[in-house]
Design a protein around this motif. Sequence first.
Motif, short mmCIF file in Angstrom:
data_model
loop_
_atom_site.label_atom_id
_atom_site.label_comp_id
_atom_site.label_asym_id
_atom_site.label_seq_id
_atom_site.Cartn_x
_atom_site.Cartn_y
_atom_site.Cartn_z
N VAL A 279 0.70 -1.04 -0.15
CA VAL A 279 -0.17 -0.05 -0.01
C VAL A 279 0.82 1.43 0.00
O VAL A 279 0.61 2.19 -0.62
CB VAL A 279 -0.90 -0.16 1.09
N SER A 280 1.84 1.20 0.69
CA SER A 280 2.81 2.45 0.96
C SER A 280 3.47 2.84 -0.48
O SER A 280 3.56 3.96 -0.68
CB SER A 280 3.87 2.21 2.09
N VAL A 281 3.92 1.73 -1.09
CA VAL A 281 4.58 1.86 -2.18
C VAL A 281 3.96 2.24 -3.18
O VAL A 281 4.14 3.27 -4.25
CB VAL A 281 5.23 0.35 -2.68
N GLY A 282 2.55 1.66 -3.29
CA GLY A 282 1.53 2.24 -4.39
C GLY A 282 1.07 3.54 -4.22
O GLY A 282 1.34 4.33 -5.28
N ILE A 283 0.92 4.00 -2.93
CA ILE A 283 0.49 5.54 -2.91
C ILE A 283 1.70 6.43 -3.14
O ILE A 283 1.63 7.50 -3.79
CB ILE A 283 0.17 5.83 -1.26
N ILE A 284 2.80 6.12 -2.69
CA ILE A 284 4.15 7.03 -3.00
C ILE A 284 4.41 7.01 -4.48
O ILE A 284 4.68 8.02 -4.75
CB ILE A 284 5.34 6.66 -2.11
N THR A 285 4.24 6.00 -5.10
CA THR A 285 4.59 5.87 -6.49
C THR A 285 3.85 6.81 -7.18
O THR A 285 4.08 7.47 -8.17
CB THR A 285 4.64 4.38 -7.10
N ALA A 286 2.23 6.57 -6.92
CA ALA A 286 1.59 7.67 -7.66
C ALA A 286 1.88 9.01 -7.21
O ALA A 286 1.81 9.86 -8.26
CB ALA A 286 0.01 7.27 -7.45
N ASN A 287 2.15 9.22 -6.11
CA ASN A 287 2.43 10.52 -5.41
C ASN A 287 3.71 11.17 -6.32
O ASN A 287 3.74 12.66 -6.51
CB ASN A 287 2.53 10.54 -4.03
N ILE A 288 4.85 10.52 -6.38
CA ILE A 288 5.85 11.25 -6.90
C ILE A 288 6.43 10.84 -8.25
O ILE A 288 7.06 11.42 -8.88
CB ILE A 288 7.28 10.41 -6.08
N TYR A 289 5.23 10.24 -9.15
CA TYR A 289 5.51 9.99 -10.38
C TYR A 289 5.63 11.37 -11.39
O TYR A 289 6.56 11.25 -12.31
CB TYR A 289 3.84 9.37 -10.98
N SER A 290 5.15 12.37 -10.91
CA SER A 290 5.23 13.57 -11.68
C SER A 290 6.71 14.28 -11.55
O SER A 290 7.18 15.09 -12.25
CB SER A 290 4.35 14.66 -11.43
N LEU A 291 7.31 13.76 -10.47
CA LEU A 291 8.71 14.29 -10.20
C LEU A 291 9.49 13.55 -11.03
O LEU A 291 10.75 14.25 -11.53
CB LEU A 291 9.10 13.95 -8.70
N TYR A 292 9.33 12.37 -11.48
CA TYR A 292 10.39 11.50 -12.41
C TYR A 292 9.74 11.45 -13.67
O TYR A 292 10.74 11.01 -14.79
CB TYR A 292 10.75 10.25 -11.86
N GLY A 293 8.56 11.43 -14.23
CA GLY A 293 8.14 11.42 -15.32
C GLY A 293 8.32 9.99 -15.84
O GLY A 293 8.05 10.08 -17.07
N ASN A 294 8.46 9.09 -14.99
CA ASN A 294 8.83 7.70 -15.31
C ASN A 294 8.11 6.67 -14.40
O ASN A 294 8.83 6.66 -13.35
CB ASN A 294 10.28 7.50 -15.79
N PHE A 295 7.44 5.75 -14.76
CA PHE A 295 6.61 4.95 -13.81
C PHE A 295 7.92 4.07 -13.09
O PHE A 295 7.91 3.77 -11.80
CB PHE A 295 5.65 3.94 -14.27
N ALA A 296 8.74 3.56 -14.02
CA ALA A 296 9.70 2.64 -13.44
C ALA A 296 10.46 3.21 -12.45
O ALA A 296 10.95 2.61 -11.46
CB ALA A 296 10.51 1.84 -14.54
N THR A 297 11.09 4.43 -12.82
CA THR A 297 11.93 5.04 -11.92
C THR A 297 11.24 5.46 -10.57
O THR A 297 11.81 5.48 -9.44
CB THR A 297 12.53 6.36 -12.55
N ALA A 298 9.92 5.96 -10.69
CA ALA A 298 9.03 6.29 -9.45
C ALA A 298 9.11 5.35 -8.44
O ALA A 298 9.08 5.16 -7.46
CB ALA A 298 7.85 6.88 -9.75
N LEU A 299 8.59 3.88 -9.30
CA LEU A 299 8.47 2.72 -8.56
C LEU A 299 9.62 2.19 -7.66
O LEU A 299 9.57 1.73 -6.76
CB LEU A 299 7.97 1.31 -9.55
N LYS A 300 10.81 2.12 -8.40
CA LYS A 300 12.13 1.98 -7.98
C LYS A 300 12.59 2.85 -6.57
O LYS A 300 12.73 2.14 -5.74
CB LYS A 300 13.16 1.98 -8.94
N HIS A 301 12.32 4.22 -6.72
CA HIS A 301 12.58 4.75 -5.78
C HIS A 301 11.78 4.89 -4.43
O HIS A 301 12.13 4.74 -3.27
CB HIS A 301 12.70 6.38 -6.27
N SER A 302 10.40 4.48 -4.89
CA SER A 302 9.30 4.65 -3.62
C SER A 302 9.47 3.09 -3.11
O SER A 302 9.55 2.93 -1.57
CB SER A 302 7.96 4.49 -4.23
#
Length: 485
Positions: A279-302
């Motif tokens: 749940v935490s990874v899912g919410i944070i990935t969606a929340n920071i997606y705009s910072l990285y503009g790439n789903f894979a990068t956002a998922l990796k960092h979150s």
Amino acid sequence: MNYRIVFNLIGKVLLVEAALLLLPLVTSLVYAEYMGAASFAITFAVALGLGLPLTFFLKPRQQALYAKEGMIVTALAWIMMSLVGALPFVISREIPSFIDALFEIVSGFTTTGASILNDVECLSHGILFWRSFSHWIGGMGVLVFLLAVVNRNNRSMHILRAEMPGPSVDKLVPKAKNTALFLYAIYVVMTVVLAIMLWCGDMNFFEAIVHAFGTAGTGGFGITNSSLGAYSSYSQWVITVFMLLFGINFNLYFLLVLGKFTSFFRNREFWVYVGVVIVSVGIITANIYSLYGNFATALKHSSFQVASIMSTTGYSTADFDQWPTISKGILFILMMIGGCAGSTSGGFKLTRVIILFKKIGNDLKRTLHPRTATVVKINGEKVSDETISGVTSYLAIYVLIFLAVFLILMLDPYVPADHALETNLTASASAFNNIGPGFAAIGPTCNFSFYSPVSKIVLIFAMLLGRLEIYPIILALNPTTWIKK
């Protein structure tokens, strides 16, 4: 109070520490760092000089080891290990201040990973090895190691309970010595597997070893100023997975070794742990997606930061202090919760959270239906009233100490005024829950160097209180504990 057995065991701990100091000594010699080698040689002599008399001249007349002695041995052993372990930093002049050196080594042994260093890349290989190795030593606990290699009576379980985190600690096998041996065997195997996997990536042998130590102990000392940000996605994903694995109760791994897969997958704490992470990874990935503009990068960092914070490791691949408020809020909650009981992670522990929620639910049912008989169950087994009372008492003292540390830090004039509240709040959480980084002035790109000596001493005690889960330190510092009865 059996004074002789207390100091005899502390002597043995110091002898173990002396033996462990030989590894960074050899590392310094391999890299031709002779000043570092000299500092470890001198510290080795000090540990030996203190440990030998306590071990051989204070042999206990009685082997009885009760709960009080177990608590005191645990607290004093960690304090003495830290005082001796700080010496290489000071002697080598790589951390000239003893308080700073003590902060660094306590942060290492307690697997906190908070640092006062502005530039870790200027440290020698031997000192870098010792910093990360201290995580590995403290992750499972040096007294657990001592129990694994030294045969004592069954009352050694009091030491195991004092050093292992969680509301309760059970024997995996009839003897505490064998329980400790099994725990350490699992710990060593997982560490070796991790080191090999990292070595197969973009890390050299030294880097793989020290990062394996930091991950296994869920400590988080890095050897570069950018923590894990300097390494490949492969290394970051490997460490992400292993941070989560080391945050799981080691008793469950023992069940896997025995082939009891059903018991493993029925464990309530395990599934809550997995659920919170997802749940935490899912919410944070969606929340920071705009910072990285790439789903894979956002998922990796979150994924990395959720694993790092919840397991209380403290590594970082990104400056999460710059993330949106909701992501930072989730990370702060994870700081307070921590990982599973019986793991190398810190924090309040998920088991306690589950017990508290079940107790609250039962109390609400009783309010609506006073005659209803309610019991707290986990994994189909009744949780004893003693355990429930212990959890509620622990919560009360946990909150009081956390607030006390926070208020003391708020008096420090050296904290940047514009971010004092956020800095001191997360510094308290970071130290007490053995995490490492926080937000604002102690974010992942910052350190604790600006705090005054008094604040550093307070944070040192907070780290020890958090790692040993409060009671051993408090009892050791209470004069009435030492009254011989």
